[in-house]
Design a protein around this motif. Structure first.
Motif, PDB file in Angstrom:
ATOM      1  N   VAL A   1      30.585  48.712  29.756  1.00  0.00           N
ATOM      2  CA  VAL A   1      30.350  48.577  31.288  1.00  0.00           C
ATOM      3  C   VAL A   1      31.584  47.890  31.971  1.00  0.00           C
ATOM      4  O   VAL A   1      32.036  46.836  31.463  1.00  0.00           O
ATOM      5  CB  VAL A   1      28.943  47.759  31.521  1.00  0.00           C
ATOM      6  CG1 VAL A   1      28.779  47.728  33.199  1.00  0.00           C
ATOM      7  CG2 VAL A   1      27.887  48.272  30.967  1.00  0.00           C
ATOM      8  N   VAL A   2      32.041  48.413  32.972  1.00  0.00           N
ATOM      9  CA  VAL A   2      33.115  47.900  33.683  1.00  0.00           C
ATOM     10  C   VAL A   2      32.847  47.952  35.147  1.00  0.00           C
ATOM     11  O   VAL A   2      32.159  48.655  35.673  1.00  0.00           O
ATOM     12  CB  VAL A   2      34.277  48.959  33.463  1.00  0.00           C
ATOM     13  CG1 VAL A   2      34.863  49.099  31.979  1.00  0.00           C
ATOM     14  CG2 VAL A   2      34.332  50.341  34.012  1.00  0.00           C
ATOM     15  N   ARG A   3      33.499  46.934  35.697  1.00  0.00           N
ATOM     16  CA  ARG A   3      33.332  46.451  37.103  1.00  0.00           C
ATOM     17  C   ARG A   3      34.684  46.994  37.898  1.00  0.00           C
ATOM     18  O   ARG A   3      35.697  46.024  37.382  1.00  0.00           O
ATOM     19  CB  ARG A   3      32.682  45.229  37.396  1.00  0.00           C
ATOM     20  CG  ARG A   3      31.078  45.338  36.975  1.00  0.00           C
ATOM     21  CD  ARG A   3      30.345  44.150  37.525  1.00  0.00           C
ATOM     22  NE  ARG A   3      30.395  44.021  39.125  1.00  0.00           N
ATOM     23  CZ  ARG A   3      29.529  44.530  39.717  1.00  0.00           C
ATOM     24  NH1 ARG A   3      28.610  45.338  39.051  1.00  0.00           N
ATOM     25  NH2 ARG A   3      29.785  44.495  41.072  1.00  0.00           N
ATOM     26  N   TYR A   4      34.633  47.581  38.785  1.00  0.00           N
ATOM     27  CA  TYR A   4      35.821  47.731  39.824  1.00  0.00           C
ATOM     28  C   TYR A   4      35.714  46.948  41.099  1.00  0.00           C
ATOM     29  O   TYR A   4      34.601  46.590  41.534  1.00  0.00           O
ATOM     30  CB  TYR A   4      35.952  49.080  40.206  1.00  0.00           C
ATOM     31  CG  TYR A   4      36.301  50.086  39.167  1.00  0.00           C
ATOM     32  CD1 TYR A   4      37.508  50.674  38.873  1.00  0.00           C
ATOM     33  CD2 TYR A   4      35.412  50.655  38.292  1.00  0.00           C
ATOM     34  CE1 TYR A   4      38.214  51.517  38.045  1.00  0.00           C
ATOM     35  CE2 TYR A   4      35.788  51.540  37.424  1.00  0.00           C
ATOM     36  CZ  TYR A   4      36.927  52.112  37.248  1.00  0.00           C
ATOM     37  OH  TYR A   4      37.136  52.880  36.258  1.00  0.00           O
ATOM     38  N   ARG A   5      36.809  46.345  41.380  1.00  0.00           N
ATOM     39  CA  ARG A   5      36.839  45.852  42.841  1.00  0.00           C
ATOM     40  C   ARG A   5      36.484  46.821  43.763  1.00  0.00           C
ATOM     41  O   ARG A   5      36.601  47.994  43.594  1.00  0.00           O
ATOM     42  CB  ARG A   5      38.089  44.952  43.044  1.00  0.00           C
ATOM     43  CG  ARG A   5      38.570  44.057  42.169  1.00  0.00           C
ATOM     44  CD  ARG A   5      39.703  43.324  42.400  1.00  0.00           C
ATOM     45  NE  ARG A   5      40.245  42.273  41.300  1.00  0.00           N
ATOM     46  CZ  ARG A   5      39.638  41.233  41.341  1.00  0.00           C
ATOM     47  NH1 ARG A   5      38.712  40.690  41.856  1.00  0.00           N
ATOM     48  NH2 ARG A   5      40.154  40.504  40.231  1.00  0.00           N
ATOM     49  N   ARG A   6      35.908  46.386  45.060  1.00  0.00           N
ATOM     50  CA  ARG A   6      35.467  47.174  46.012  1.00  0.00           C
ATOM     51  C   ARG A   6      36.580  48.156  46.493  1.00  0.00           C
ATOM     52  O   ARG A   6      36.566  49.337  46.875  1.00  0.00           O
ATOM     53  CB  ARG A   6      34.741  46.647  47.284  1.00  0.00           C
ATOM     54  CG  ARG A   6      33.668  45.841  46.836  1.00  0.00           C
ATOM     55  CD  ARG A   6      32.981  45.352  48.240  1.00  0.00           C
ATOM     56  NE  ARG A   6      31.841  44.518  47.884  1.00  0.00           N
ATOM     57  CZ  ARG A   6      30.537  45.015  48.263  1.00  0.00           C
ATOM     58  NH1 ARG A   6      30.413  46.413  48.171  1.00  0.00           N
ATOM     59  NH2 ARG A   6      29.262  44.233  47.654  1.00  0.00           N
ATOM     60  N   LEU A   7      37.559  47.680  46.489  1.00  0.00           N
ATOM     61  CA  LEU A   7      38.985  48.348  47.020  1.00  0.00           C
ATOM     62  C   LEU A   7      38.958  49.698  46.006  1.00  0.00           C
ATOM     63  O   LEU A   7      39.782  50.624  46.473  1.00  0.00           O
ATOM     64  CB  LEU A   7      40.173  47.680  47.099  1.00  0.00           C
ATOM     65  CG  LEU A   7      41.555  48.050  47.403  1.00  0.00           C
ATOM     66  CD1 LEU A   7      41.457  48.588  49.039  1.00  0.00           C
ATOM     67  CD2 LEU A   7      42.768  47.083  47.466  1.00  0.00           C
ATOM     68  N   PHE A   8      38.588  49.666  44.782  1.00  0.00           N
ATOM     69  CA  PHE A   8      38.969  50.412  43.873  1.00  0.00           C
ATOM     70  C   PHE A   8      37.915  51.342  43.568  1.00  0.00           C
ATOM     71  O   PHE A   8      37.902  52.238  42.544  1.00  0.00           O
ATOM     72  CB  PHE A   8      39.667  49.727  42.533  1.00  0.00           C
ATOM     73  CG  PHE A   8      40.887  49.449  42.652  1.00  0.00           C
ATOM     74  CD1 PHE A   8      41.885  49.501  43.419  1.00  0.00           C
ATOM     75  CD2 PHE A   8      41.216  48.115  41.689  1.00  0.00           C
ATOM     76  CE1 PHE A   8      42.997  48.991  43.600  1.00  0.00           C
ATOM     77  CE2 PHE A   8      42.383  47.755  41.524  1.00  0.00           C
ATOM     78  CZ  PHE A   8      43.301  47.871  42.866  1.00  0.00           C
ATOM     79  N   ILE A   9      36.948  51.367  44.352  1.00  0.00           N
ATOM     80  CA  ILE A   9      35.697  52.409  44.257  1.00  0.00           C
ATOM     81  C   ILE A   9      36.202  53.781  44.192  1.00  0.00           C
ATOM     82  O   ILE A   9      35.744  54.526  43.380  1.00  0.00           O
ATOM     83  CB  ILE A   9      34.730  52.013  45.099  1.00  0.00           C
ATOM     84  CG1 ILE A   9      34.068  50.667  44.988  1.00  0.00           C
ATOM     85  CG2 ILE A   9      33.596  53.248  45.149  1.00  0.00           C
ATOM     86  CD1 ILE A   9      32.731  50.368  45.883  1.00  0.00           C
ATOM     87  N   PRO A  10      36.899  54.373  45.128  1.00  0.00           N
ATOM     88  CA  PRO A  10      37.518  55.630  44.818  1.00  0.00           C
ATOM     89  C   PRO A  10      38.099  56.087  43.546  1.00  0.00           C
ATOM     90  O   PRO A  10      38.151  57.185  42.930  1.00  0.00           O
ATOM     91  CB  PRO A  10      38.472  55.753  46.242  1.00  0.00           C
ATOM     92  CG  PRO A  10      38.180  54.814  47.052  1.00  0.00           C
ATOM     93  CD  PRO A  10      37.751  53.621  46.045  1.00  0.00           C
ATOM     94  N   ILE A  11      38.791  54.866  42.928  1.00  0.00           N
ATOM     95  CA  ILE A  11      39.534  55.131  41.610  1.00  0.00           C
ATOM     96  C   ILE A  11      38.304  55.214  40.680  1.00  0.00           C
ATOM     97  O   ILE A  11      38.555  56.052  39.557  1.00  0.00           O
ATOM     98  CB  ILE A  11      40.531  53.878  41.424  1.00  0.00           C
ATOM     99  CG1 ILE A  11      41.580  53.971  42.366  1.00  0.00           C
ATOM    100  CG2 ILE A  11      40.691  54.148  39.803  1.00  0.00           C
ATOM    101  CD1 ILE A  11      42.693  53.137  42.178  1.00  0.00           C
ATOM    102  N   ALA A  12      37.339  54.466  40.692  1.00  0.00           N
ATOM    103  CA  ALA A  12      36.344  54.740  39.821  1.00  0.00           C
ATOM    104  C   ALA A  12      35.576  56.201  39.976  1.00  0.00           C
ATOM    105  O   ALA A  12      35.258  56.604  38.819  1.00  0.00           O
ATOM    106  CB  ALA A  12      35.080  53.566  40.131  1.00  0.00           C
ATOM    107  N   PHE A  13      35.451  56.639  41.095  1.00  0.00           N
ATOM    108  CA  PHE A  13      34.872  58.121  41.160  1.00  0.00           C
ATOM    109  C   PHE A  13      35.927  58.993  40.240  1.00  0.00           C
ATOM    110  O   PHE A  13      35.548  59.923  39.796  1.00  0.00           O
ATOM    111  CB  PHE A  13      34.683  58.479  42.416  1.00  0.00           C
ATOM    112  CG  PHE A  13      33.339  57.983  43.046  1.00  0.00           C
ATOM    113  CD1 PHE A  13      32.577  58.824  42.869  1.00  0.00           C
ATOM    114  CD2 PHE A  13      33.291  56.806  43.989  1.00  0.00           C
ATOM    115  CE1 PHE A  13      31.287  58.443  43.635  1.00  0.00           C
ATOM    116  CE2 PHE A  13      32.071  56.362  44.380  1.00  0.00           C
ATOM    117  CZ  PHE A  13      31.023  57.265  44.170  1.00  0.00           C
TER     118      PHE A  13
END
Length: 235
Positions: A7-19
């Motif tokens: 399980v990984v967590r991205y910072r809010r700024l990087f949510i598009p990168i998560a997608f």
């Protein structure tokens, strides 16, 4: 066979990168011959089947030929580099299947010739289903009451809600102190038993899989802690 669940967590700024990762990471996993099965998934907010996605939290479950193959993946793969570059937390458990029943995309990825029938330690339980569209309302009506009971059950340690697609393709990975305490909840809770009966009688799922795992190790942090630090001394 080794099964990893990360399980990984991205910072809010990087949510598009998560997608973006959900699309890009498919290729290196598909090309990795040491990985026989994998699923990139999103996560729910409340640790179980959940209508509210956590856009910062994502997961990868994979089946490896050996623990060394997973370690190589973690040390020098493109995905490992991506996680180090764009996420601020990563938590992984390694496990071995203890039992498996059902199918995931038409096959059982955890099927083995022999399982450890004498395991007495901590267990992880994966419950996964594809919910029939006509049964979605019935399913989601019953989820929250059972989830609340599970998190208060004796022996419960942690759980993560995961899914390949919102609302329809859902799974929960729950972790318990022992097989006995997990079974006490699964078969002793009236509410849980009632939901299980309804899933069979009303045919809620078009596909489902239930598997149990022996935990080998855990590493990293999630929300600032290792969720299994209470049992690390028993590894």
């Amino acid at each position: 066979m080794i099964v990893s669940f990360s399980v990984v967590r991205y910072r809010r700024l990087f949510i598009p990168i998560a997608f973006l990762a959900m699309a890009i990471h498919r290729l290196p996993l598909w090309l990795n011959r040491k990985c026989s099965f994998w699923k990139l998934m999103g996560c729910g907010k409340n640790g179980t089947f959940d209508l509210q996605p956590d856009w910062q939290q994502w997961s990868l479950m994979a089946v490896w030929d050996s623990e060394d193959d997973f370690k190589k993946f973690k040390s020098d793969s493109f995905i490992a580099w991506w996680w180090k570059s764009f996420t601020f937390e990563e938590w992984t458990i390694l496990s071995e299947p203890l039992a498996s029943h059902g199918e995931w995309d038409g096959s059982d990825p955890f099927k083995m010739d022999e399982y450890d029938k004498d395991h007495k330690g901590q267990v992880a339980v994966l419950t996964r289903a594809t919910i029939r569209f006509s049964k979605l309302k019935r399913f989601w009506t019953h989820v929250d009451p059972v989830a609340q009971i599970m998190t208060k059950a004796d022996g419960y340690l942690h759980s993560v809600g995961i899914g390949e697609a919102p609302f329809i393709r859902q799974a929960t990975l729950s972790i318990w102190e022992s097989m006995e305490k997990m079974k006490a909840f699964a078969y002793g809770s009236k509410e849980h038993a009632d939901v299980i009966r309804k899933t069979r009688k009303e045919d809620w799922y078009s596909e489902e899989l239930f598997a149990r795992f022996k935990i080998i190790s855990s590493s990293g942090k999630l929300n600032g802690i290792d969720p299994l630090n209470k049992i690390k001394e028993n590894f």
